[in-house]
Scaffold this active site. Structure first.
Site, short mmCIF file in Angstrom:
data_model
loop_
_atom_site.label_atom_id
_atom_site.label_comp_id
_atom_site.label_asym_id
_atom_site.label_seq_id
_atom_site.Cartn_x
_atom_site.Cartn_y
_atom_site.Cartn_z
CB SER A 26 -0.99 0.08 1.49
OG SER A 26 -1.74 1.20 0.87
CG ASN A 27 -0.51 4.66 -1.54
OD1 ASN A 27 -1.17 5.26 -1.78
ND2 ASN A 27 -0.95 4.05 -2.27
N PRO A 28 1.17 5.60 1.50
CG PRO A 28 3.13 7.03 2.19
CD PRO A 28 2.19 6.12 1.11
CB SER A 29 -2.62 7.50 0.18
OG SER A 29 -4.67 8.53 -0.08
CB ALA A 93 -2.89 7.42 -3.71
#
Ligand code: C5P
Length: 211
Positions: A26-29, A93
């Site tokens: 995943s990502n920090p969005s 994102a």
């Protein structure tokens, strides 16, 4: 004649691409930008469907929210929410890649080789047709150049560009310093402002595209 009430479909937040029941890519969005666009559009009386990845934000008033986890779920939810002539604002994102295999049971460390085979996720924004499209370009370098490339490649009316290396801009922050890059190559650059103020400007630009 100006259409006073528009239909907005907005994506927000990250997606999660599970490898097994306890691990994901995943990502920090945080979803703040997309939720702000949804809030600003609903406040202007527009019909809004917000397709959100996993975030911890409350649903803005007057907004229909659809929660999803993965990019493929997000794509399916977007397709069923789209109407001809709607405005599609892609702030999510989306994870570009997912694991080629998913294990229903937790993988033991000893079963993992250290090599994870990945496959591409669908590009939701690029695939959507028949709508006015607005995308985001969160970049670390060549920000305006990349934003214009995205406008052309994904056939967008506008790309909202921001440099995620700048303080108070990008993931998790309540403010953003953005430029609007239009398909004809023109650029409008703003001072740093709250994500809600950026959102109001995005909604105004979308109203202009549909007038
Ligand atoms: O190509 P890139 O991922 O940088 O483009 C960013 C824009 O495309 C964002 O608006 C994002 O929401 C959208 N996007 C998408 N589906 C993907 C990847 C990006 O809708 N798989």
């Amino acid at each position: 004649m100006k259409k006073s009430t528009l239909e907005f479909v907005i994506t927000a937040g990250p997606t999660r691409e599970f490898i097994d029941p306890v691990r994901f890519l995943s990502n920090p969005s945080t979803g703040k930008m997309g939720f702000a666009v949804a809030r600003a559009a609903a406040a202007k009386g527009h019909k809004v469907t917000l397709v959100s990845g996993p975030v911890s934000l409350g649903t803005p008033k007057g907004v229909k929210r659809v929660d999803v986890v993965s990019a493929r779920e997000m794509y399916a939810a977007v397709k069923s929410a789209l109407t001809p002539g709607c405005v599609f604002v892609a702030t999510a994102a989306v994870a570009d890649w997912r694991s080629a295999v998913f294990s229903n049971r937790k993988l033991k460390k000893t079963e993992m080789t250290g090599i994870l085979k990945l496959v591409r996720n669908p590009d939701i924004l690029k695939s959507v047709k028949g709508c006015v499209k607005v995308g985001f370009a969160a970049e670390t370098h060549d920000v305006l150049k990349e934003a214009l490339r995205k406008c052309r490649e994904k056939k967008l009316a506008m790309t909202v560009a921001n440099d995620v290396t700048e303080a108070g801009s990008g993931f998790g922050s309540d403010t953003n310093r953005v430029s609007f890059v239009f398909a004809d190559g023109s650029v409008e650059t703003f001072e740093k402002m709250s994500k809600l103020s950026v959102a109001r400007r995005i909604v105004r630009a979308c109203e202009g595209f549909c007038s």
